[in-house]
Design an enzyme around this catalytic site. Structure first.
Site, PDB file in Angstrom:
ATOM      1  N   CYS A  18       0.825  -1.206   0.000  1.00 29.44           N
ATOM      2  CA  CYS A  18       0.000   0.000   0.000  1.00 29.44           C
ATOM      3  C   CYS A  18       0.864   1.263   0.000  1.00 29.44           C
ATOM      4  O   CYS A  18       1.727   1.418   0.878  1.00 29.44           O
ATOM      5  CB  CYS A  18      -0.903  -0.016   1.232  1.00 29.44           C
ATOM      6  SG  CYS A  18      -1.801   1.525   1.515  1.00 29.44           S
ATOM      7  N   TYR A  43      -5.550   6.943  -8.774  1.00 25.91           N
ATOM      8  CA  TYR A  43      -6.762   6.210  -8.420  1.00 25.91           C
ATOM      9  C   TYR A  43      -7.986   6.804  -9.117  1.00 25.91           C
ATOM     10  O   TYR A  43      -8.893   6.076  -9.531  1.00 25.91           O
ATOM     11  CB  TYR A  43      -6.969   6.211  -6.907  1.00 25.91           C
ATOM     12  CG  TYR A  43      -6.026   5.319  -6.158  1.00 25.91           C
ATOM     13  CD1 TYR A  43      -6.382   4.017  -5.817  1.00 25.91           C
ATOM     14  CD2 TYR A  43      -4.762   5.764  -5.777  1.00 25.91           C
ATOM     15  CE1 TYR A  43      -5.518   3.186  -5.124  1.00 25.91           C
ATOM     16  CE2 TYR A  43      -3.889   4.946  -5.097  1.00 25.91           C
ATOM     17  CZ  TYR A  43      -4.268   3.655  -4.768  1.00 25.91           C
ATOM     18  OH  TYR A  43      -3.401   2.837  -4.100  1.00 25.91           O
TER      19      TYR A  43
END
Length: 338
Positions: free
Chosen positions: A50, A181
């Site tokens: 992440c 994203y």
């Protein structure tokens, strides 16, 4: 579609919106939120895959907080409910004694309604989550945990540069960190193209800004560099293809590619990066984008070790400080692969 563990939400035809509501408790010297700074009391849970969690791993390394704050490492994949400790023996975190990070959230908030995100800091004695407010976690490592910084720790958030660091970091968050994203999870062609254009406009801005200076703010590494680096490290391996951010690769932007390699080769940065885990996370977990679950074999990692030439710009990576020691046993990453 929604995916709770990623804090993301997008409907068909709409733009991607990140849930930025986190547990806002802070661990401070004065303990004003009930969580005083105390060596050995807290565990940082941060998956290497992440980018948001990767920031906290880097800052912990740079500041030398390994003895004060232990590190729990979930695996690169998770289900719809929680990150899991499948890398540990028996699938159980050896310090917290839990299989799922969700258990620490539910220990404090039995009806916790939001995503189970990393990084998170857990109070070891109670087993309860303290915070998952990732932007504040790294700032507090720099400003509240100074008593436990290693000798020679850099100042990643110098007071006289904080306004500029905050401004640059905010631009990077909206357009780059979260921008990839917005492109990858866009619910319409229009939303995708808007995110794509914004992303590359900002990358061009960064290319120009960094052409004449080694680091983003001042002449040393700061919080702003940490925040940009974790996205750049994932760009060619994931975002270029998986998120359709394909105007060009990072390796085709000469300034940013040299800047990213400079940081990667700086102790505390590249030694936190596991490209295999990064690719497995995105290509397996995001089954809506990659329904086959096939993880790409490339690209080669070894280009990260090629000379970057950024020393010619001057700058002092650690300011008046020194590099951190090599990663401790059990916290190493695998060697790079062709």
């Amino acid at each position: 579609m929604a995916e709770s563990t990623q804090g993301r939400y997008v409907e068909p035809g709409q733009e991607f919106n990140r849930d930025t509501n986190y547990i806002e408790d802070r661990i401070t010297r004065d303990g004003r939120d009930g969580w005083p700074v105390e060596a050995g009391r807290y565990r940082l849970v941060a998956a290497r895959a992440c980018p948001w969690a990767n920031r906290s791993i880097i800052v912990r390394r740079l500041l030398g907080l390994e003895d004060a704050i232990s590190l729990g490492l979930p695996g690169p994949t998770h289900d719809k409910d929680s990150w899991t400790f499948d890398l540990d023996e028996g699938g159980v975190d050896p310090v917290l004694g839990i299989e799922r990070l969700q258990q620490a959230f539910f220990a404090r908030f039995p009806d916790y309604p939001r995503g189970i995100t990393v990084p998170a800091i857990v109070d070891v004695p109670s087993g309860k989550v303290v915070t998952n407010n990732y932007p504040q976690i790294t700032l507090d490592f720099s400003t509240e945990w100074t008593e436990f910084h290693r000798d020679g720790a850099p100042d990643l958030y110098p007071e006289h540069l904080r306004a500029e660091i905050d401004d640059v970091a905010e631009k990077i968050f909206h357009d780059v960190n979260n921008g990839v994203y917005k492109a990858g999870f866009a619910g319409s062609q229009r939303a995708y193209e808007r995110a794509y254009d914004t992303l590359f406009t900002r990358l061009d801005w960064l290319e120009e800004r960094l052409a004449g200076q080694r680091y983003l703010v001042g002449d040393t590494i700061t919080e702003a560099d940490v925040r940009l680096f974790t996205t750049l490290a994932r760009f060619d391996a994931v975002y270029h293809g998986h998120f359709k951010c394909n105007r060009n690769k990072l390796s085709e932007m000469p300034v940013l590619w040299a800047y990213a390699r400079d940081l990667f080769q700086t102790p505390g940065f590249g030694d936190t990066i596991d490209f295999d885990q990064i690719k497995k996370h995105y290509y397996i977990v995001h089954s809506d984008i990659n329904p086959t679950g096939i993880v790409p074999k490339g690209p080669s990692d070894t280009g990260w070790l090629t000379p970057h030439g950024r020393e010619a710009l001057g700058g002092r990576p650690f300011g008046d400080g020194t590099p951190p020691q090599p990663p401790r046993a059990g916290e190493e990453v695998p060697p790079l692969r062709d």
